[in-house]
Design an enzyme around this catalytic site. Structure first.
Site, PDB file in Angstrom:
ATOM      1  N   LYS A 152      65.969 -22.442  60.306  1.00  0.00           N
ATOM      2  CA  LYS A 152      65.142 -22.787  59.149  1.00  0.00           C
ATOM      3  C   LYS A 152      65.784 -22.206  57.902  1.00  0.00           C
ATOM      4  CE  LYS A 152      61.942 -24.729  61.572  1.00  0.00           C
ATOM      5  NZ  LYS A 152      61.666 -26.145  61.474  1.00  0.00           N
ATOM      6  N   ASP A 176      66.890 -26.754  67.313  1.00  0.00           N
ATOM      7  CA  ASP A 176      68.204 -27.167  66.806  1.00  0.00           C
ATOM      8  C   ASP A 176      69.300 -26.868  67.827  1.00  0.00           C
ATOM      9  OD1 ASP A 176      67.380 -28.101  64.214  1.00  0.00           O
ATOM     10  OD2 ASP A 176      67.075 -26.005  63.655  1.00  0.00           O
ATOM     11  N   ASP A 179      65.801 -22.310  66.691  1.00  0.00           N
ATOM     12  CA  ASP A 179      65.528 -23.259  65.624  1.00  0.00           C
ATOM     13  C   ASP A 179      66.010 -22.636  64.318  1.00  0.00           C
ATOM     14  OD1 ASP A 179      64.574 -25.879  65.491  1.00  0.00           O
ATOM     15  OD2 ASP A 179      62.666 -25.259  64.633  1.00  0.00           O
TER      16      ASP A 179
END
Length: 145
Positions: free
Chosen positions: A47, A29, A45
């Site tokens: 989540k 990301d 990333d």
């Protein structure tokens, strides 16, 4: 959205720029790229998942598809996997709030919430000072890396 200004300020404070994934399904990301040496990159990333009946609904840490197996390729990844110095996952677990009936909500105009804009790096950040009138749809956050 609320974390992004803090992420940008963190990157700027330590001499990094943030590169967002070009596509929604790409890994990671966020890429932190060192401004002094662009070969230094960190993958982050994000989540998220929610609690249901006191238990976490669960989430995957990604497929680590072809970019994980062939670490010098650039398919579905912002930069080739082997260019990252480290890979991190920012996990966020939350509880959903009950959403009140629409007739219980107050509607405010943008100027009524005392919003100000400033630049953090190359991104425009809007800060809202009167948040007490905004109903949150999530609560009880747990963060982990």
């Amino acid at each position: 959205m609320h974390l992004f200004p803090q992420i940008m300020e963190f990157a700027q404070r330590f001499g990094y720029k943030v590169v967002l994934a070009d596509k929604q399904n790409w890994y990671p990301d966020l890429t932190f790229v060192c401004e002094e040496n662009e070969s230094i990159k960190f993958a982050v990333d994000i989540k998220t998942t929610f609690r249901r009946n006191g238990k976490t609904a669960g989430f995957t840490l990604g497929s680590h598809g072809s970019y994980f197996k062939e670490r010098n390729k650039s398919k579905n990844i912002q930069f080739p996997y082997n260019q990252y110095a480290a890979h991190y996952c920012l996990g966020i677990v939350y509880t959903r709030n009950e959403i009140p009936d629409s007739e219980q909500l107050n509607i405010y105009k943008t100027e009524e919430i005392d919003a100000t804009q400033s630049m953090v790096g190359y991104r425009k950040v809007t800060r809202v000072k009167k948040l007490e009138s905004i109903v949150s749809v999530i609560k009880d956050f747990d963060f982990f890396v």
